[in-house]
Write an enzyme that holds these catalytic residues in place. Structure first.
Site, short mmCIF file in Angstrom:
data_model
loop_
_atom_site.label_atom_id
_atom_site.label_comp_id
_atom_site.label_asym_id
_atom_site.label_seq_id
_atom_site.Cartn_x
_atom_site.Cartn_y
_atom_site.Cartn_z
NE ARG A 1 -4.32 -1.24 -0.04
CZ ARG A 1 -4.50 -2.20 -0.96
NH1 ARG A 1 -3.55 -2.49 -1.84
NH2 ARG A 1 -5.64 -2.87 -1.01
CD GLU B 1 -3.03 3.69 -5.46
OE1 GLU B 1 -4.04 3.07 -5.85
OE2 GLU B 1 -2.06 3.12 -4.95
CG HIS C 1 -3.30 -0.20 -7.04
ND1 HIS C 1 -3.69 0.42 -5.88
CD2 HIS C 1 -3.24 -1.53 -6.74
CE1 HIS C 1 -3.86 -0.49 -4.93
NE2 HIS C 1 -3.60 -1.67 -5.44
C1 GLV Z 1 -4.92 -4.75 -4.36
O1 GLV Z 1 -4.21 -3.85 -4.00
C2 GLV Z 1 -5.77 -5.52 -3.53
O2 GLV Z 1 -5.86 -5.26 -2.32
O3 GLV Z 1 -6.42 -6.44 -4.05
#
Ligand code: GLV
Length: 326
Positions: A239, A268, A287
């Site tokens: 994260r 983000e 991401h």
């Molecule tokens: C991605 O970051 C997730 O938590 O699936």
């Protein structure tokens, strides 16, 4: 409107929501490139029994408390730091996630970032595009070896195990740091437990896989980067909030570490003016840890299935607040 009513915060393919449409009224946010506005979401969820969310939806106490019928929040992610779990639990609302099915895919991306950073893949392509490739040179675009180096995994969960497995194929030595030492995993994967500081000092590659909690927020700060080798490459697929971005930028600009590969950011989406983009040695992706068609399809299906289960009076297949009972 036929009850129950399910609200979905993103466009999801028709065939995936089929099982839900058989038993409920389903409404979906139709925005092309912008996110559902909070006030709009609040109104839509006020009468909903179930909510299908993604990791960029902040489901705080005000949304939960404004939704008296809500029984389940099904998040299409393994992480759930975007949801106020204690308020949901207080109101007996299941909070569901999509663990396991994304482990290999996310580990692949962690390794892709590691390899792209070490071997300067993105920089190399840009070098050609910019017209700088005039000659073959003995030291042209030299990167760093991956094989036989030391990998440090911070957060040895299910994705960490998959990363460690990949590292063995590269003859890497694997160190890991975790809240708890995991002897069986360590043995099976030939991974050695060590303190956070020892890992930072010894690893050539450091991969952050920590979930976001009060403990892990800002864990990678000035002090952490200053302990890393000057040749270290830092990878973040956990994260963004675990990293103090100004400190990372400082460490990169001042040669405290060599390079970074990032999938996640503090806020983000980042803009195309973000200071990290000005650093040639950094590889950035938006991401996409679990973003393969196979895995994202499974994640959408599980997110739907979790809701279907609750609407049919069963426990969800995957949920995180085990205090909630049917
Ligand atoms: C991605 O970051 C997730 O938590 O699936």
């Amino acid at each position: 409107m036929k009850q129950p009513y399910v609200y979905i915060t993103k466009k999801i393919p028709k065939e995936v929501i089929g099982p839900l449409e058989k038993i409920a009224t389903v409404k979906m946010w139709n925005g092309e490139s912008e996110k559902v506005p909070v006030e709009f979401l609040k109104r839509e969820v006020a009468n909903a029994t179930a909510l299908f969310t993604t990791l960029d939806d902040t489901i705080d106490h005000s949304i939960i408390e404004n939704s008296p019928q809500l029984k389940v929040i099904s998040n299409m992610a393994v992480g759930y730091d975007n949801i106020d779990i204690s308020t949901a639990t207080k109101h007996s609302i299941f909070v569901c996630n999509t663990p396991d099915i994304l482990n290999d895919t996310t580990a692949d991306l962690a390794f892709a970032l590691l390899m792209s950073s070490a071997r300067r893949i993105v920089e190399g392509q840009q070098f050609i595009k910019d017209g700088y490739w005039k000659d073959w040179g003995p030291l042209l675009m030299v990167g760093r070896d991956i094989h036989h180096k030391t990998l440090g995994i911070v957060g040895m969960g299910r994705i960490g195990e998959k990363v460690a497995k990949r590292a063995t194929g590269f003859d890497m030595e694997v160190l890991y740091h975790n809240r708890t030492k995991r002897d069986s995993v360590g043995e099976a994967l030939n991974a050695t437990y060590c303190s956070f500081d020892e890992l930072l000092e010894k690893a050539d590659f450091i991969i952050n896989l920590l979930p976001l909690t009060d403990e892990t927020r800002n864990k990678f700060d000035e002090s952490a980067f200053s302990k890393m080798k000057n040749t270290a490459i830092f990878i973040n697929v956990g994260r963004g909030m675990s990293v103090v971005e100004e400190d990372l930028i400082y460490a990169l600009q001042n040669g405290e570490i060599a390079s970074a590969g990032l999938d996640v950011y503090r806020h983000e989406p980042i803009s195309n003016q973000h200071p990290l983009l000005k650093l040639d040695q950094v590889v950035l992706v938006p991401h996409i840890g679990s973003a393969t068609i196979e895995t994202r399809t499974k994640m959408m299906q599980l997110t739907v299935q979790n809701i279907v289960n609750v609407l049919e009076g069963k426990y969800p297949e995957a949920y995180v607040n085990k205090d909630v009972k049917l």
